[in-house]
Design a protein around this motif. Structure first.
Motif, PDB file in Angstrom:
ATOM      1  N   ARG A  92       0.833  -1.208   0.000  1.00 31.07           N
ATOM      2  CA  ARG A  92       0.000   0.000   0.000  1.00 31.07           C
ATOM      3  C   ARG A  92       0.867   1.256   0.000  1.00 31.07           C
ATOM      4  O   ARG A  92       0.558   2.239  -0.685  1.00 31.07           O
ATOM      5  CB  ARG A  92      -0.915  -0.012   1.224  1.00 31.07           C
ATOM      6  N   ALA A  93       1.939   1.225   0.780  1.00 32.08           N
ATOM      7  CA  ALA A  93       2.825   2.389   0.831  1.00 32.08           C
ATOM      8  C   ALA A  93       3.471   2.670  -0.515  1.00 32.08           C
ATOM      9  O   ALA A  93       3.707   3.829  -0.879  1.00 32.08           O
ATOM     10  CB  ALA A  93       3.903   2.172   1.902  1.00 32.08           C
ATOM     11  N   PRO A 119     -12.133  -4.946  -1.747  1.00 26.97           N
ATOM     12  CA  PRO A 119     -10.677  -4.860  -1.548  1.00 26.97           C
ATOM     13  C   PRO A 119     -10.238  -5.059  -0.100  1.00 26.97           C
ATOM     14  O   PRO A 119      -9.194  -5.679   0.143  1.00 26.97           O
ATOM     15  CB  PRO A 119     -10.338  -3.452  -2.042  1.00 26.97           C
ATOM     16  N   ALA A 120     -10.992  -4.532   0.864  1.00 31.13           N
ATOM     17  CA  ALA A 120     -10.611  -4.701   2.264  1.00 31.13           C
ATOM     18  C   ALA A 120     -10.711  -6.161   2.678  1.00 31.13           C
ATOM     19  O   ALA A 120      -9.816  -6.696   3.345  1.00 31.13           O
ATOM     20  CB  ALA A 120     -11.481  -3.822   3.154  1.00 31.13           C
ATOM     21  N   ARG A 121     -11.802  -6.809   2.288  1.00 29.90           N
ATOM     22  CA  ARG A 121     -11.969  -8.227   2.630  1.00 29.90           C
ATOM     23  C   ARG A 121     -10.932  -9.071   1.907  1.00 29.90           C
ATOM     24  O   ARG A 121     -10.403 -10.051   2.467  1.00 29.90           O
ATOM     25  CB  ARG A 121     -13.378  -8.665   2.270  1.00 29.90           C
ATOM     26  N   ARG A 122     -10.611  -8.709   0.678  1.00 26.99           N
ATOM     27  CA  ARG A 122      -9.567  -9.403  -0.089  1.00 26.99           C
ATOM     28  C   ARG A 122      -8.257  -9.398   0.682  1.00 26.99           C
ATOM     29  O   ARG A 122      -7.612 -10.444   0.858  1.00 26.99           O
ATOM     30  CB  ARG A 122      -9.395  -8.706  -1.435  1.00 26.99           C
ATOM     31  N   GLY A 139      -4.262  -1.610  -4.397  1.00 24.19           N
ATOM     32  CA  GLY A 139      -5.238  -0.676  -3.876  1.00 24.19           C
ATOM     33  C   GLY A 139      -6.670  -1.158  -4.027  1.00 24.19           C
ATOM     34  O   GLY A 139      -6.989  -2.324  -3.810  1.00 24.19           O
ATOM     35  N   GLU A 140      -7.524  -0.248  -4.438  1.00 24.04           N
ATOM     36  CA  GLU A 140      -8.954  -0.524  -4.527  1.00 24.04           C
ATOM     37  C   GLU A 140      -9.370  -1.121  -5.868  1.00 24.04           C
ATOM     38  O   GLU A 140     -10.544  -1.413  -6.081  1.00 24.04           O
ATOM     39  CB  GLU A 140      -9.742   0.777  -4.305  1.00 24.04           C
ATOM     40  N   GLY A 141      -8.427  -1.280  -6.773  1.00 21.27           N
ATOM     41  CA  GLY A 141      -8.759  -1.752  -8.106  1.00 21.27           C
ATOM     42  C   GLY A 141      -9.134  -3.218  -8.144  1.00 21.27           C
ATOM     43  O   GLY A 141      -9.000  -3.945  -7.150  1.00 21.27           O
ATOM     44  N   PRO A 142      -9.590  -3.694  -9.298  1.00 13.39           N
ATOM     45  CA  PRO A 142      -9.973  -5.098  -9.430  1.00 13.39           C
ATOM     46  C   PRO A 142      -8.751  -6.015  -9.364  1.00 13.39           C
ATOM     47  O   PRO A 142      -7.614  -5.597  -9.619  1.00 13.39           O
ATOM     48  CB  PRO A 142     -10.625  -5.156 -10.807  1.00 13.39           C
ATOM     49  N   ALA A 143      -9.008  -7.251  -9.019  1.00  6.47           N
ATOM     50  CA  ALA A 143      -7.962  -8.270  -8.976  1.00  6.47           C
ATOM     51  C   ALA A 143      -8.408  -9.438  -9.844  1.00  6.47           C
ATOM     52  O   ALA A 143      -9.539  -9.907  -9.718  1.00  6.47           O
ATOM     53  CB  ALA A 143      -7.721  -8.735  -7.544  1.00  6.47           C
ATOM     54  N   VAL A 144      -7.527  -9.887 -10.708  1.00  4.26           N
ATOM     55  CA  VAL A 144      -7.862 -11.005 -11.591  1.00  4.26           C
ATOM     56  C   VAL A 144      -6.731 -12.019 -11.589  1.00  4.26           C
ATOM     57  O   VAL A 144      -5.551 -11.667 -11.420  1.00  4.26           O
ATOM     58  CB  VAL A 144      -8.133 -10.535 -13.044  1.00  4.26           C
ATOM     59  N   PHE A 177      -1.377 -13.228 -10.823  1.00  2.00           N
ATOM     60  CA  PHE A 177      -2.444 -12.277 -10.531  1.00  2.00           C
ATOM     61  C   PHE A 177      -2.062 -10.870 -10.978  1.00  2.00           C
ATOM     62  O   PHE A 177      -0.879 -10.496 -10.973  1.00  2.00           O
ATOM     63  CB  PHE A 177      -2.753 -12.256  -9.034  1.00  2.00           C
ATOM     64  N   ARG A 178      -3.102 -10.106 -11.308  1.00  2.00           N
ATOM     65  CA  ARG A 178      -2.963  -8.712 -11.736  1.00  2.00           C
ATOM     66  C   ARG A 178      -3.922  -7.864 -10.907  1.00  2.00           C
ATOM     67  O   ARG A 178      -5.090  -8.216 -10.743  1.00  2.00           O
ATOM     68  CB  ARG A 178      -3.286  -8.590 -13.219  1.00  2.00           C
ATOM     69  N   PHE A 179      -3.428  -6.747 -10.413  1.00  4.10           N
ATOM     70  CA  PHE A 179      -4.211  -5.869  -9.548  1.00  4.10           C
ATOM     71  C   PHE A 179      -4.279  -4.466 -10.147  1.00  4.10           C
ATOM     72  O   PHE A 179      -3.257  -3.925 -10.587  1.00  4.10           O
ATOM     73  CB  PHE A 179      -3.574  -5.776  -8.156  1.00  4.10           C
ATOM     74  N   GLY A 180      -5.486  -3.881 -10.125  1.00  5.34           N
ATOM     75  CA  GLY A 180      -5.640  -2.518 -10.566  1.00  5.34           C
ATOM     76  C   GLY A 180      -5.905  -2.401 -12.052  1.00  5.34           C
ATOM     77  O   GLY A 180      -5.813  -3.345 -12.813  1.00  5.34           O
TER      78      GLY A 180
END
Length: 266
Positions: free
Chosen positions: A157-158, A206-209, A243-248, A263-266
């Protein structure tokens, strides 16, 4: 433009480069090689630099490599002689290293710095496939030896602002990594683990993820998949950076009887 963050498999040792004549790898590894070869082209723009976290570097405090990573660190054993002469001569990026350090320190993480260590095979083996021209600067970041999953998510996150600055954040490991489990007897438990991991990583909240992946030990077959979790922790950093983006899950295949995902995020 914002770049995604990635968690990629880096294979086993120098698996993509076993033929001294440069021929294709064992057919088992070819789908993974093809996935890695297409990574840069799949991005919305070519990165100005790569920040990479490998499952093969741990320090007491998170440490940034601020130099060039060559000569390489051939941290594998028992492979053909030519695999200890492989080259990937991309430059480092002191500017990105300094920026990463500042972001981590701003989030409360003590950060070390070093310049002498070579890039390990969790870096140069997948990068030889993904960036064969070695023409994108790279900065390596260590794991922290305590392997605390929530803290590694927080580290990601940082680092997330780097995605808006043209830096591709990559976690390099293996979603399954039990070196004592091979073949058919590993496939069933590996498939169960992989399905549970993919479900947690791709949670739409995203938080639960983040909570579910940080609590990875609660997933079925977790300790069968990872007797020690150093190859999974780069996923935490990539997820946090997403971050808050989708994850696939954008890669899945079987190697050595294991289900392996990327995996890809955002």
């Amino acid at each position: 433009m914002t770049l995604p963050s990635l968690f990629i498999p880096h294979g086993g040792g120098p698996c993509f480069f076993m033929d001294p004549a440069g021929g294709p790898p064992d057919p088992m590894w070819r789908p993974m090689q093809a996935y890695l070869a297409g990574l840069i082209e799949s991005l919305p723009e070519r990165p100005k630099a790569i920040l990479m976290v490998s499952g093969h570097w741990e320090e007491d405090t998170v440490t940034v490599h601020a130099g060039d990573g060559h000569p390489l660190l051939y941290d594998y054993g028992g492979f053909p002689e030519h695999t200890y002469r492989l080259r990937w001569d991309a430059p480092g990026s002191p500017e990105v290293a300094a920026r990463a350090r500042a972001l981590l320190e701003g989030a409360g993480f003590p950060v070390g710095e070093e310049r002498a260590r070579g890039w390990d095979h969790g870096v140069f083996i997948p990068m030889m496939v993904a960036v064969p021209g070695a023409d994108i600067p790279l900065v390596q970041l260590s794991l922290r030896k305590d392997l605390d999953p929530a803290d590694h998510v927080a580290m990601g996150r940082a680092l997330a602002p780097l995605r808006d600055e043209g830096v591709l954040i990559v976690g390099s490991g293996m979603s399954f990594h039990n070196m004592r489990a091979f073949g058919d007897h590993a496939t069933g438990p590996a498939d169960v683990w992989d399905a549970a991991l993919v479900d947690a990583v791709t949670d739409l909240d995203p938080a639960r993820r983040a909570e579910r992946v940080a609590a990875w030990e609660r997933l079925p077959e977790a300790r069968f998949a990872h007797p020690r979790e150093e190859h999974l922790l780069p996923l935490m950093v990539a997820l946090g950076a997403g971050g808050e983006g989708p994850a696939v899950a954008d890669y899945r295949d079987h190697v050595m009887g294991w289900a392996v995902s990327g995996f890809r995020f955002g």
